[in-house]
Design a protein around this motif. Structure first.
Motif: not given
Length: 239
Positions: A172-187, A208-211
């Motif tokens: 799902a394309q939308w899931a990759r976009i959401v995962a990218t946003v959440l990854g930026g928040i984790s960083v 560990l979660q950030v990496v």
């Protein structure tokens, strides 16, 4: 007188014997079409021609179909719905499959984060008591709020990790976009962990979660993963 009567009688006799001939031979000679009709009246195979050629109709050419006839075309048969059948979806590529596994590992780290938040309440109490600005009841309330936030936030993190793993595994394309946003928040959250005083266990779990988030983002945007997302999107539009 007698001679006139005899001539009249002779003319009458001639008229009676030749009554089948036309009276006006000059008219017969002036009408060649009429002569043709009379001469061919008994011939069934002959078509009489009109007297005036101006009234003749032009000959008609026979209309025959072109040799071989017209080509015929048949429309391709599709199932009900008017669209072509969608191609079967293959398994996700290796980078995306690894990213999905790491997402489940991130859900496990979120559970460890809940444990770290609950067990780290002692250090929170110690810091508040050292400040000396709060009463004992206020410190107890602050510790309770910290525990609630740790549990609720950890459960939300677990749910998001699992949700992203399921839908990214489906392409799902939308899931990759959401995962990218959440990854930026984790960083960004890793920066706050470095500037704050937190228990060592909480700091290790957070890092560990950030990496893990960075590695997952790299895997999600690999060329093989992007091709799989496009193929799944096209299949969804065709279905």
């Amino acid at each position: 007188m007698l001679l006139g009567r005899a001539c009249g009688a002779g003319l009458s006799l001639r008229h009676s014997t030749l009554r089948h001939e036309p009276v006006f031979p000059c008219a017969r000679a002036a009408s060649p079409g009429w002569v043709g009709r009379m001469s061919t009246q008994g011939d069934p195979q002959h078509r009489p021609e009109p007297a005036d050629p101006a009234y003749q109709s032009p000959p008609q050419q026979p209309q025959t179909p072109p040799p071989g006839g017209l080509p015929t075309y048949s429309a391709p048969s599709y199932p009900q719905g008017g669209s072509a059948p969608a191609a079967p979806a293959g398994p996700p590529p290796a980078p995306l499959a690894l990213a999905v596994k790491l997402m489940y590992a991130g859900a496990a780290l979120s559970v460890l984060g809940i444990v770290a938040g609950v067990t780290g309440t002692g250090s929170v109490r110690d810091r508040l008591e050292e400040q000396g600005t709060l009463t004992s009841s206020a410190i107890d309330t602050a510790v309770s709020v910290t525990v609630v936030f740790a549990i609720v936030g950890g459960l939300i993190g677990v749910a998001l990790w699992i949700l992203m793993a399921v839908f990214n595994g489906r392409g799902a394309q939308w899931a990759r976009i959401v995962a990218t946003v959440l990854g930026g928040i984790s960083v960004l959250s890793a920066v706050s962990l470095l500037v704050q005083t937190v228990p060592p266990f909480t700091l290790v779990v957070g890092l560990l979660q950030v990496v893990l988030a960075v590695v997952i983002l790299v895997l999600l945007w690999r060329p093989a993963s992007s091709a799989y997302y496009r193929a799944r999107s096209n299949r969804t539009l065709q279905a």
